[in-house]
Design a protein around this motif. Structure first.
Motif, mmCIF file in Angstrom:
data_model
loop_
_atom_site.group_PDB
_atom_site.id
_atom_site.type_symbol
_atom_site.label_atom_id
_atom_site.label_comp_id
_atom_site.label_asym_id
_atom_site.label_seq_id
_atom_site.Cartn_x
_atom_site.Cartn_y
_atom_site.Cartn_z
ATOM 1 N N ASN A 128 0.848 -1.176 0.000
ATOM 2 C CA ASN A 128 0.000 0.000 0.000
ATOM 3 C C ASN A 128 0.896 1.243 0.000
ATOM 4 O O ASN A 128 2.007 1.226 0.531
ATOM 5 N N ASP A 193 -8.437 -2.323 1.034
ATOM 6 C CA ASP A 193 -7.288 -1.904 1.844
ATOM 7 C C ASP A 193 -7.692 -1.786 3.309
ATOM 8 O O ASP A 193 -7.409 -0.787 3.990
ATOM 9 N N HIS A 195 -6.569 -3.203 5.932
ATOM 10 C CA HIS A 195 -5.475 -3.127 6.904
ATOM 11 C C HIS A 195 -5.082 -1.680 7.190
ATOM 12 O O HIS A 195 -4.697 -1.339 8.313
ATOM 13 N N TYR A 196 -5.191 -0.824 6.191
ATOM 14 C CA TYR A 196 -4.742 0.558 6.327
ATOM 15 C C TYR A 196 -5.892 1.504 6.654
ATOM 16 O O TYR A 196 -5.669 2.621 7.100
ATOM 17 N N GLU A 224 -9.492 -6.642 1.817
ATOM 18 C CA GLU A 224 -8.116 -6.239 1.571
ATOM 19 C C GLU A 224 -7.877 -5.846 0.113
ATOM 20 O O GLU A 224 -7.120 -4.934 -0.184
#
Length: 310
Positions: A128, A193, A195-196, A224
């Motif tokens: 990312n 995304d 996770h971020y 994700e």
């Protein structure tokens, strides 16, 4: 003790004479003799004794021999390594790519670079944009491509191209006209995304607009990968945002509809490096190739910068 002295000592030992060593090393015989003499005087030891036909190596010389070989070999290897990196005939190029790089034709990057520079090893790190920027800032990566915005303290950021971000839905009624932030917030969303979270640059832009408009988003699903998010959208249970580059790809699902934002939203792809960093020749070249591929496949209207100082 110098490398020249050790090279002279090794040549004399291997060839058995000062004259032969001089020829091999491209020096005069007196110069070879002087290098060995100074080495002997420095340690007050004889390294050679004259035999009937050729020089013999003394016990002191025999003890020095393996260490001299190691020192010269190490120096030669260091020389070859630095020359290979500077001439692109070896070394390693380490470069960071944004997560969805393949949608921007960067799958060609490895093949193109390898064909041109087959002796340079590649390490392409797909992360990312948040992690690419952090890795460049910390020195783990020399350079990389990211989607803006990022926290760029200490980084030199050069925008290259932009790709419009679109609203995607399985319901054509929701994309019948350009959407506002309030339209996006009115229905459940699936965002990638995970996770971020809202640190992801594209999601960060959406969040900032929502904050200015005084709305909150109903994020019912977080995944994700963008492909997973589009799969959920195709089922009709949520909507999402996605860059135009992905919409135009062959993998974009049939049955999905898109609309522009009433106030256009863009992913801007940029090259980042540390302010104080001088890129190695290998990394500079792979950054140049990546930039070239991006610009080649981008409409001139979406090019932010054609010339980039690397």
């Amino acid at each position: 003790m110098t490398l020249n002295q050790l090279r002279a000592f090794l040549a004399v030992h291997r060839l058995g004479s000062f004259s032969a060593a001089a020829v091999e090393l491209g020096m005069t015989q007196p110069s070879i003799s002087e290098l060995v003499r100074r080495l002997e005087e420095e340690y007050r030891l004889k390294l050679f004794v004259r035999g009937s036909r050729r020089l013999g190596t003394t016990p002191a010389g025999q003890n020095l021999l393996p260490l001299a070989e190691q020192a010269v070999q190490a120096a030669d290897q260091a020389h070859r390594t630095l020359r290979s990196v500077s001439s692109l005939t070896g070394g390693v190029a380490i470069f960071g790519l944004l997560r969805n790089a393949n949608y921007y034709f960067l799958s060609q990057l490895v093949e193109t670079f390898h064909v041109r520079h087959p002796d340079v090893r590649l390490r392409i790190v797909g992360l990312n944009s948040v992690e690419v920027a952090d890795a460049v800032s910390s020195g783990d990566l020399e350079a990389g491509l990211v989607v803006l915005p990022i926290d760029n303290e200490g980084l030199h950021v050069t925008p290259l191209i932009r790709s419009e971000v679109l609203f995607a839905s399985a319901n054509p009624a929701r994309v019948a006209h350009p959407v506002t932030i309030k339209d996006v917030a009115a229905n459940p969303l699936v965002l990638y995304d995970a996770h971020y979270g809202w640190r992801d640059p594209t999601r960060r832009q959406l969040w900032e607009r929502g904050q200015l408009a005084g709305v909150e988003f109903d994020v019912s699903v977080e995944v994700e990968h963008v492909e997973s998010a589009l799969g959920v959208v195709a089922l009709g249970s949520a909507d999402t945002i996605v860059s135009k580059a992905i919409v135009q790809s062959d993998t974009f699902p049939n049955g999905l509809f898109t609309a522009r934002f009433a106030e256009p939203l863009f992913d801007t792809i940029a090259l980042v490096r540390r302010n104080d960093a001088v890129l190695s020749p290998a990394t500079r070249e792979i950054a140049r190739v990546a930039r070239s591929i991006l610009l080649e496949h981008t409409d001139p209207a979406d090019r932010v910068s054609d010339l980039v100082e690397l």
